[in-house]
Design an enzyme around this catalytic site. Structure first.
Site, PDB file in Angstrom:
ATOM      1  CG  HIS A   1      -0.988   4.009   4.519  1.00  0.00           C
ATOM      2  ND1 HIS A   1      -1.698   3.745   5.670  1.00  0.00           N
ATOM      3  CD2 HIS A   1      -0.539   2.809   4.059  1.00  0.00           C
ATOM      4  CE1 HIS A   1      -1.676   2.434   5.901  1.00  0.00           C
ATOM      5  NE2 HIS A   1      -0.975   1.847   4.937  1.00  0.00           N
TER       6      HIS A   1
ATOM      7  CB  CYS B   1      -0.944  -0.006   1.199  1.00  0.00           C
ATOM      8  SG  CYS B   1      -0.155  -0.432   2.768  1.00  0.00           S
TER       9      CYS B   1
END
Length: 342
Positions: free
Chosen positions: A244, A132
């Site tokens: 994130h 990710c």
């Protein structure tokens, strides 16, 4: 005629996002099968806004013959068992685990960055989805690399607890609640308390002192973008549920100004530049949740190195970092190789 699509691991965080995104993007699917382990069999998940409910089936008993794609979000151990079986049956596996990412016979794909690499998928009939934190970073870096050639990247990540699955999200919620009422906040999923804290440790430690998450960012960036680019990463878990963030410092071979970089990023596929030099003129994780874009803010020149830039990068890790990228890979494969009409 559309595709027949499998989502394996459909009851997990990423699997549910895969189902949502297939519907949101109106993926040309004539049939969608949802798979999970035996404990989730019979559970029903809504597909799209039509209210259509799909029943979860047992992956152990599913026959993949005649299915076009399988989006896997079942972890490395289960993938090791089922991916070869699906691939051998002619169902192309798009895998979200780390199992095949560094396999030289398996393309590691971010469609905005290296779409041509997908042409090698036939070697194993498996395509890997990157980590990710890597996925969002290379989306931001590639358009700059094409213009000024990146030499070195130094990145510090601020990764949400959803990257550790439902257990990670539950732990942040429970610890936060316990702290407010004066109860103990003992860590279970994480190595230390995550509520009101940050933990500079994601995945296992390696012999050189780095973690496996940091290693993934290094080797995956090289495989996806350019093996000559040097990368060093410090990956940190932060008390954020989804999204994130990354502080990225870049050293280029050729001169590039912040203004030029902003112009490039403004036009780059998959990137949304939000960069006003004022209070609130940047994107934070809470604002990227549920969005498809990789957001870039705070682009500025770094005077400590020749041809240096610094920037801030934010993305929904369950979407671009996992589920969205997998669906985009399926879309890309359809366009380049399968040629089915919706």
């Amino acid at each position: 005629m559309g595709y027949r699509v499998v989502v394996a691991g459909a009851t997990g965080n990423v699997g549910r996002e895969m189902v949502n995104i297939l519907a949101d993007r109106e993926f040309p699917a004539d049939e969608v099968a949802l798979l999970a382990s035996s404990r989730s069999v019979g559970e029903q998940i809504e597909y799209g806004e039509t209210g259509k409910m799909l029943k979860v089936q047992n992956i152990e008993h599913f026959d993949p013959t005649g299915w076009d794609f399988a989006l896997f979000a079942i972890g490395s151990e289960a993938t090791k068992v089922y991916a070869p079986k699906f691939a051998a049956a002619g169902c192309t596996v798009i895998d979200n685990s780390s199992l095949y990412r560094m396999d030289p016979d398996v393309p590691l794909i971010v469609p905005e960055v290296n779409p041509e690499a997908i042409d090698g998928y036939r070697a194993k009939n498996i395509i890997a989805n990157p980590n990710c934190s890597t996925a969002q970073m290379v989306v931001a870096l590639k358009p700059l690399h094409d213009v000024a050639k990146i030499k070195r990247v130094v990145v510090a990540t601020y990764q949400s607890v959803s990257g550790a699955g439902k257990q990670g999200m539950d732990e942040l919620f429970e610890q936060s609640r316990n702290i407010f009422v004066g109860d103990p906040a003992e860590p279970k999923k994480f190595t230390k308390q995550i509520a009101f804290n940050v933990i500079p440790h994601i995945d296992s430690f390696l012999d050189d002192g780095s973690t496996k998450e940091e290693w993934k960012m290094v080797v995956e960036t090289k495989k996806i973008m350019d093996p000559k680019v040097k990368v060093t990463a410090t990956c940190v878990r932060v008390p954020v549920f989804v999204g994130h963030s990354e502080a990225i410092n870049i050293e280029f071979e050729n001169e590039i100004s912040a203004e030029e970089a902003q112009k490039i990023l403004r036009e780059a596929p998959g990137v949304m530049l939000v960069d006003k030099r004022e209070d609130g003129g940047y994107v934070t994780p809470i604002e990227c949740v549920g969005e498809y874009a990789t957001y870039v803010s705070r682009v500025r020149e770094d005077p400590t190195v020749e041809n240096g830039l610094a920037l801030w990068c934010v993305s929904d890790n369950l979407r671009k970092g996992a589920a969205l990228n997998a669906v985009q890979i399926a879309e890309l494969l359809g366009r380049r190789h399968l040629q089915k009409a919706a």
